[in-house]
Structure formats: C-alpha cells, structure tokens
Design an enzyme around this catalytic site. Structure first.
Site, PDB file in Angstrom:
ATOM      1  N   GLY A  39       0.821  -1.218   0.000  1.00 21.36           N
ATOM      2  CA  GLY A  39       0.000   0.000   0.000  1.00 21.36           C
ATOM      3  C   GLY A  39       0.850   1.261   0.000  1.00 21.36           C
ATOM      4  O   GLY A  39       1.965   1.274   0.522  1.00 21.36           O
ATOM      5  N   ARG A  43      -2.094   8.278   3.619  1.00 19.06           N
ATOM      6  CA  ARG A  43      -2.485   9.037   4.810  1.00 19.06           C
ATOM      7  C   ARG A  43      -1.298   9.339   5.739  1.00 19.06           C
ATOM      8  O   ARG A  43      -1.385  10.177   6.617  1.00 19.06           O
ATOM      9  CB  ARG A  43      -3.591   8.283   5.565  1.00 19.06           C
ATOM     10  CG  ARG A  43      -4.925   8.288   4.818  1.00 19.06           C
ATOM     11  CD  ARG A  43      -5.910   7.265   5.377  1.00 19.06           C
ATOM     12  NE  ARG A  43      -5.673   5.911   4.856  1.00 19.06           N
ATOM     13  CZ  ARG A  43      -6.418   4.846   5.140  1.00 19.06           C
ATOM     14  NH1 ARG A  43      -7.455   4.962   5.955  1.00 19.06           N
ATOM     15  NH2 ARG A  43      -6.131   3.663   4.628  1.00 19.06           N
ATOM     16  N   GLN A 103       3.459  -6.152  -6.313  1.00 16.55           N
ATOM     17  CA  GLN A 103       2.136  -5.813  -6.844  1.00 16.55           C
ATOM     18  C   GLN A 103       2.347  -4.568  -7.707  1.00 16.55           C
ATOM     19  O   GLN A 103       2.673  -3.497  -7.191  1.00 16.55           O
ATOM     20  CB  GLN A 103       1.170  -5.518  -5.690  1.00 16.55           C
ATOM     21  CG  GLN A 103      -0.247  -5.225  -6.150  1.00 16.55           C
ATOM     22  CD  GLN A 103      -1.130  -4.696  -5.013  1.00 16.55           C
ATOM     23  OE1 GLN A 103      -0.631  -4.166  -4.018  1.00 16.55           O
ATOM     24  NE2 GLN A 103      -2.429  -4.825  -5.177  1.00 16.55           N
ATOM     25  N   ASP A 133       0.587  -3.341   8.444  1.00 17.71           N
ATOM     26  CA  ASP A 133       0.367  -2.122   9.233  1.00 17.71           C
ATOM     27  C   ASP A 133      -0.348  -2.397  10.558  1.00 17.71           C
ATOM     28  O   ASP A 133      -1.011  -1.522  11.104  1.00 17.71           O
ATOM     29  CB  ASP A 133      -0.395  -1.067   8.402  1.00 17.71           C
ATOM     30  CG  ASP A 133      -1.829  -1.468   8.070  1.00 17.71           C
ATOM     31  OD1 ASP A 133      -2.206  -2.636   8.308  1.00 17.71           O
ATOM     32  OD2 ASP A 133      -2.582  -0.608   7.578  1.00 17.71           O
ATOM     33  N   GLU A 184     -16.938  -2.670   3.751  1.00 20.23           N
ATOM     34  CA  GLU A 184     -16.022  -1.544   3.960  1.00 20.23           C
ATOM     35  C   GLU A 184     -16.814  -0.294   4.305  1.00 20.23           C
ATOM     36  O   GLU A 184     -17.962  -0.130   3.868  1.00 20.23           O
ATOM     37  CB  GLU A 184     -15.171  -1.307   2.706  1.00 20.23           C
ATOM     38  CG  GLU A 184     -14.142  -2.386   2.447  1.00 20.23           C
ATOM     39  CD  GLU A 184     -13.241  -2.654   3.643  1.00 20.23           C
ATOM     40  OE1 GLU A 184     -12.481  -1.747   4.034  1.00 20.23           O
ATOM     41  OE2 GLU A 184     -13.317  -3.766   4.217  1.00 20.23           O
ATOM     42  N   ASN A 199     -13.339  -5.773  11.073  1.00 19.50           N
ATOM     43  CA  ASN A 199     -12.385  -6.671  10.439  1.00 19.50           C
ATOM     44  C   ASN A 199     -10.963  -6.236  10.783  1.00 19.50           C
ATOM     45  O   ASN A 199     -10.590  -5.094  10.552  1.00 19.50           O
ATOM     46  CB  ASN A 199     -12.604  -6.608   8.918  1.00 19.50           C
ATOM     47  CG  ASN A 199     -11.594  -7.438   8.154  1.00 19.50           C
ATOM     48  OD1 ASN A 199     -11.137  -8.465   8.646  1.00 19.50           O
ATOM     49  ND2 ASN A 199     -11.268  -7.002   6.948  1.00 19.50           N
ATOM     50  N   TYR A 378      34.392  13.019  26.190  1.00 22.33           N
ATOM     51  CA  TYR A 378      34.092  12.265  24.981  1.00 22.33           C
ATOM     52  C   TYR A 378      35.120  11.160  24.831  1.00 22.33           C
ATOM     53  O   TYR A 378      36.334  11.422  24.825  1.00 22.33           O
ATOM     54  CB  TYR A 378      34.118  13.158  23.726  1.00 22.33           C
ATOM     55  CG  TYR A 378      33.983  12.323  22.472  1.00 22.33           C
ATOM     56  CD1 TYR A 378      32.769  11.682  22.184  1.00 22.33           C
ATOM     57  CD2 TYR A 378      35.061  12.101  21.625  1.00 22.33           C
ATOM     58  CE1 TYR A 378      32.652  10.863  21.073  1.00 22.33           C
ATOM     59  CE2 TYR A 378      34.945  11.279  20.512  1.00 22.33           C
ATOM     60  CZ  TYR A 378      33.737  10.667  20.243  1.00 22.33           C
ATOM     61  OH  TYR A 378      33.615   9.844  19.159  1.00 22.33           O
TER      62      TYR A 378
HETATM   63  C1  UD1 Z   1      -8.328  -2.886   5.527  1.00 14.24           C
HETATM   64  C2  UD1 Z   1      -9.575  -3.760   5.318  1.00 14.24           C
HETATM   65  C3  UD1 Z   1     -10.615  -3.408   6.376  1.00 14.24           C
HETATM   66  C4  UD1 Z   1     -10.013  -3.617   7.757  1.00 14.24           C
HETATM   67  C5  UD1 Z   1      -8.716  -2.829   7.910  1.00 14.24           C
HETATM   68  C6  UD1 Z   1      -8.021  -3.239   9.186  1.00 14.24           C
HETATM   69  C7  UD1 Z   1      -9.820  -4.285   2.929  1.00 14.24           C
HETATM   70  C8  UD1 Z   1     -10.500  -3.954   1.669  1.00 14.24           C
HETATM   71  N1  UD1 Z   1     -10.120  -3.542   3.991  1.00 14.24           N
HETATM   72  O1  UD1 Z   1      -8.694  -1.535   5.307  1.00 14.24           O
HETATM   73  O2  UD1 Z   1     -11.754  -4.239   6.239  1.00 14.24           O
HETATM   74  O3  UD1 Z   1     -10.950  -3.232   8.748  1.00 14.24           O
HETATM   75  O4  UD1 Z   1      -7.799  -3.104   6.825  1.00 14.24           O
HETATM   76  O5  UD1 Z   1      -6.885  -2.468   9.445  1.00 14.24           O
HETATM   77  O6  UD1 Z   1      -9.048  -5.227   2.951  1.00 14.24           O
HETATM   78  N2  UD1 Z   1      -2.210  -3.213   0.551  1.00 14.24           N
HETATM   79  C9  UD1 Z   1      -1.510  -3.715  -0.506  1.00 14.24           C
HETATM   80  N3  UD1 Z   1      -1.956  -3.462  -1.789  1.00 14.24           N
HETATM   81  C10 UD1 Z   1      -3.082  -2.744  -2.036  1.00 14.24           C
HETATM   82  C11 UD1 Z   1      -3.805  -2.230  -0.926  1.00 14.24           C
HETATM   83  C12 UD1 Z   1      -3.342  -2.488   0.357  1.00 14.24           C
HETATM   84  O7  UD1 Z   1      -0.488  -4.385  -0.327  1.00 14.24           O
HETATM   85  O8  UD1 Z   1      -3.415  -2.584  -3.221  1.00 14.24           O
HETATM   86  C13 UD1 Z   1      -1.740  -3.492   1.929  1.00 14.24           C
HETATM   87  C14 UD1 Z   1      -1.304  -2.262   2.702  1.00 14.24           C
HETATM   88  O9  UD1 Z   1       0.093  -2.029   2.571  1.00 14.24           O
HETATM   89  C15 UD1 Z   1      -1.658  -2.619   4.132  1.00 14.24           C
HETATM   90  C16 UD1 Z   1      -2.822  -3.581   3.987  1.00 14.24           C
HETATM   91  O10 UD1 Z   1      -2.789  -4.069   2.655  1.00 14.24           O
HETATM   92  O11 UD1 Z   1      -0.596  -3.255   4.809  1.00 14.24           O
HETATM   93  C17 UD1 Z   1      -4.172  -2.929   4.279  1.00 14.24           C
HETATM   94  O12 UD1 Z   1      -4.366  -1.867   3.384  1.00 14.24           O
HETATM   95  P1  UD1 Z   1      -5.048  -0.507   3.836  1.00 14.24           P
HETATM   96  O13 UD1 Z   1      -5.122   0.389   2.652  1.00 14.24           O
HETATM   97  O14 UD1 Z   1      -4.393   0.002   5.052  1.00 14.24           O
HETATM   98  O15 UD1 Z   1      -6.524  -1.030   4.179  1.00 14.24           O
HETATM   99  P2  UD1 Z   1      -7.618  -0.350   5.123  1.00 14.24           P
HETATM  100  O16 UD1 Z   1      -8.287   0.732   4.389  1.00 14.24           O
HETATM  101  O17 UD1 Z   1      -7.019  -0.016   6.428  1.00 14.24           O
HETATM  102 CA    CA Z   2      -4.923  -0.166   7.283  1.00 14.24          CA
END
Ligand code: UD1
Ligand code: CA
Length: 471
Positions: A39, A43, A103, A133, A184, A199, A378
């Site tokens: 990701g 933010r 990806q 994360d 979501e 979730n 030092y």
């Molecule tokens: C996601 C979940 C949500 C959950 C939340 C918990 C989905 C659609 N939503 O939302 O239901 O409540 O986490 O913290 O799964 N990432 C990728 N490639 C992408 C998008 C994301 O590798 O294309 C990775 C990010 O680096 C991250 C993780 O997936 O480590 C979650 O992505 P993030 O965008 O933070 O999802 P949330 O909006 O927090």
């Molecule tokens: Ca997240």
C-alpha cells in the site's frame, strides 16, 4: 575484548518478550504467512513506504513478520510495491527466507494477495493473510486463528470490537450469528455502520481455498478496488464454512496515519514497560522511559525518569541508569552506573562496575571493569583499562578530518582534567597525565606526562600594574 564477542558474553536476563507466545499450544503443521505491504500509505504523508515506519524502533512490517515466525510460519511471502527495496532489506534481518512479490498497481488487498500467486499455487497447507500495518499483533492470536481452521472452517476471519469503528470494515452477521459479509466503511449503509464488530484484516484459508476464492473477487465497490474482504461473501455462496475469531482491539489496530502510529507506539511502550518491570527492573517513572522492541534488561536494574533505549541495548544485572540518558547499540555490564545525562552510542561496552557520569559521550569504546569517566567527556574509538580514571573534560580526539584512530588507556591510568588525547596514542598502565595536557605521543607505564607551559608567578604584580594606570 572484541565488542561483538563481549555482547554475546553479557549475562543479562532477557526479560519476557511481550510479543512472544509464552507457552501456547502449537500446531506443528506447516503454514504460510502472506504479508501485505504494498500500500502507498497516502495518509502517512511520507516519502517512505507506510510499513517502514517504526514502532519501538522496528519497522511495522518487521513486527508482523516476527509475529508470524514466532507462531511458527514455515514460509513467509511479502507483497511489496515497485521500488520498495527498503522493505526487503528490513525483512532480511528478521525473516531471511522471506520471498517477495511485487504488486505492480495498487488495485486493492485481494489483488495484492494474488501478486503472490506463485507462492500460493505450489503451497499445500494453510495460508494466513496478514497486514504490514498492524504492528501489535501477538503470535498467540495467529495460532488461535489457525486453530479455527482445524475446527473445520474453510475460511477464518479475525475480528474485534472497536470502541470507534470508523474506517474499518464491518463484520455483518445474520440472525444466527453467522458471518455473511465484510462491508467496507465507504460501501456500508447506516445500519451496517452502527456495527462495532470490525475486520482486523487477518484471514486464514484452508489448503486450496485461497486461490479459488480470490480469483472470483471483482472491484464493484466505492473505491473500485479488489477487496480481500469480499472473500467472505464468495466463500459463503460456495457453501464453505466460515469461522470468526476475535481478539482485543489494541492487538490489531491498523496504522494508517501518524496519529495512529503514535497510538500504536504508546500501546507497544506500555507492553514493553510492563514486561521490563515483571522481569525484575525498577522503573521509577515508567511512562517516561522509552524502550526498543529488543531492549534486554538484567535483574535489579534501576531506570530513572526520561531514559531512552534505542535498538540493540543490553543491560546487565544491578545496573543503574540515571535520569535523562540516551543509548543505542551498546552493552552495559553488571553493576555499572550510567548517567544522569549520559549518551552511549553504538559500540559502547561499559564494563562491570564502571561509572559513566553526566554529560559523557561514549562511542565504539570498551570501558573496562571499574573504570570511571565521571564528567563532561568524549571517549570514542578507545579502550579504557580497568580502574582507569578519566578526569572531567577528558576528550579523545579520534578523528583527523579523514579517518578515525584508536586510543588505548592502560589499567589504573589517571587522566587529569581537561586533557586531550590525540589518537592514535597509547597511555601505559598506571600512567598519569597532567591536567590540561594535549597528548600526542605514547606515554610509558607508570610515567607522568605533562604538556603545558610552566606556571610563572610574579609577586606584587597587581599593585605595580595599578600604579601604572593614568590617574
Ligand atoms: C483494511 C480492510 C478493512 C479492515 C482494515 C483493518 C480491505 C478492503 N479492507 O482496510 O476491512 O478493517 O484493513 O486495518 O481489505 N495493501 C496492498 N496493496 C493494495 C492495498 C493495500 O499491499 O493494493 C496493503 C497495505 O500495505 C496494508 C494492507 O494491505 O498493509 C491494508 O491496506 P489498507 O489500505 O491500510 O486497508 P484499510 O483501508 O485499512
Ligand atoms: Ca490499514
């Protein structure tokens, strides 16, 4: 003694690792962790990948990988974005066998898992999807999620009751309590938004289930992304059994911005402080002490307020760390006293019962047993022999503008205050250095070296001088 070797010899009791399993029953079947880390982390408003931001001195993604390994993952795959080599470097230290998949476009969490298709295709056992994360995840929770698969589910979702569910996907259940979907935030109606069961992002799949479900996920939603969370509805339509496990909110809080990063840090620090105290250290003002994920403290260590432990610090038994000291990548052996206001930089090895006082900086130096560097000094690139005494304001001039040089101070040597030792130089055992000297040549054992002009006293000078002044 070689600094690296002396680090290994240190007999500091590793305090209970608050991230560890602590005796949980373990399933010995192999399993694979797929860590999503591609990701953009918009933010965070950062030039760095979000998952590289540190909690307790370690990148978030490394916390996730460490939890997977502690829960005995037999394989780890990590999905990163293009040009995210720094994630590979960070994970190499924790999980050297981790495989990386790129990806190409951030098309959502389901698309991210599919980037690791090659890993999924030839893997015959359970697969857990983890997010890079959620740094507070405990290994025991991974073990529990896997146990849900053992119980017969094809898919297991880890949920939590959120105090404020804003921003998380909601677990939508039917009247029997069975999970029917994950919705979501952007796609949910007011009724669904009121649901507080959220979730975590963690999902476990029985062998062979992941690909067949993920390949059917589309992107008809508010963000036009391929959501991993849609796996629930698809599995349900396919008649597969779905289990929900829950865990405390603090364990799976997702870090999306710097405010959440600070919240995660605070939670991790609370864990580390508690573990330090339970392990036999006294923290006079725990909330002012900052630990790293790997700080190791012996027994009967006393830590005064406002002490900062950067990564790789090992503290032996009965050590006192006085207020406002800062240290990283160093070793403090049993009975030593450090601070207040001391700075121990990488490679500082403070020997047993040695004393490092206020406004003293030590870098890449071995201070042997009982030696004292008590005030305003030092010491860099040096060895200070046992029971040597460095007076106030002793400076080791280790850098000539191009290179660092080494200084050796023998056992029992006495360095007068305000002396400068210009490296490379060797002071023999038991030698004395007169205060204010600038020492550029070796001093043999037992000798006195004084390097300063002789003192001249002019009796009556003040009165004569006064008489000379105009009236
Ligand atoms: C996601 C979940 C949500 C959950 C939340 C918990 C989905 C659609 N939503 O939302 O239901 O409540 O986490 O913290 O799964 N990432 C990728 N490639 C992408 C998008 C994301 O590798 O294309 C990775 C990010 O680096 C991250 C993780 O997936 O480590 C979650 O992505 P993030 O965008 O933070 O999802 P949330 O909006 O927090
Ligand atoms: Ca997240």
């Amino acid at each position: 003694m070689d600094i690296a070797a002396s680090f290994c010899l240190a007999k500091a009791n590793d305090f209970d690792n608050p991230l560890s399993l602590q005796g949980n029953a373990m399933n010995s079947q192999p399993w694979m962790a797929i860590i999503l880390a591609a990701g953009l982390g918009t933010r965070m408003k950062s030039a760095r990948p979000k998952v590289m931001h540190a909690v307790a001195g370690r990148p978030m993604v490394a916390h996730t990988a460490a939890a997977a390994l502690e829960a005995h993952a037999s394989q780890i795959a990590c999905v990163i974005g293009p040009a995210m080599d720094e994630v590979e470097t960070a994970l190499a230290a924790v999980a050297p066998d981790c495989r990386f998949f790129v990806q190409a476009d951030r098309l959502g969490t389901a698309n991210a898992v599919l980037a690791a298709r090659a890993a999924l295709e030839d893997f015959p056992d359970d697969v857990l999807v983890l997010y890079g994360d959620t740094p507070l995840l405990r290994p025991a929770t991974l073990v529990r999620l896997r146990a849900a698969l053992e119980g017969g589910a094809a898919l297991a979702v880890l949920g939590f009751e959120a105090v404020d569910p804003t921003g998380y996907g909601r677990l939508i259940r039917d009247e029997t309590g069975a999970l029917i979907a994950i919705r979501e935030e952007q796609d949910s109606n007011p009724h669904e938004k009121a649901v507080r069961l959220c979730n975590s992002g963690l999902m476990a799949f029985r062998p062979g289930v992941a690909l067949s479900v993920l390949d059917r996920i589309g992107n008809r939603n508010a963000k036009h992304e391929y959501y991993l969370t849609d796996a629930v509805e698809i599995a349900r339509q396919a008649g597969l059994t779905i289990a929900v496990e829950t865990c405390p909110e603090e364990e799976v809080m997702g870090v999306n911005d710097r405010v959440q990063l600070a919240q995660a840090e605070a939670l991790m620090q609370a864990r580390l402080r508690e573990a330090a105290m339970r392990g036999g250290a006294t923290l006079i003002a725990p909330q002012t002490v900052t630990f790293s994920y790997d700080t190791t403290l012996g027994r009967d260590v006393i830590v005064e307020p406002n002490v900062f432990f950067g990564p790789s610090v090992t503290i032996g038994d009965n050590v006192e760390i006085k207020a406002n000291s800062y240290m990283d990548h160093c070793l403090v052996q049993a009975g030593a006293v450090v601070g207040p206001f001391a700075r121990l930089r990488p490679g500082a090895d403070i020997g047993p019962d040695a004393k490092i006082g206020n406004f003293v900086e030590i870098k890449k130096a071995v201070i042997e047993a009982g030696a004292k560097v008590s005030h305003l000094s030092y010491v860099g690139d040096a060895r200070v022999g046992a029971h040597a005494n460095l007076g106030a304001g002793t400076i080791i001039c280790n850098y000539d503008g191009y290179r660092k040089h080494f200084t050796e101070i023998g056992a029992g040597a006495f360095i007068g205050s305000n002396s400068a030792l210009v490296s490379p130089v060797k002071i023999g055992d038991g030698a004395y250095i007169g205060s204010g000297s600038v020492i550029t040549r070796d001093v043999e054992p037992g000798a006195l070296a004084v390097e300063r002009s002789q003192q001249k006293n002019l009796p009556g000078w003040a009165d004569k001088n006064k008489a000379k002044q105009p009236k």
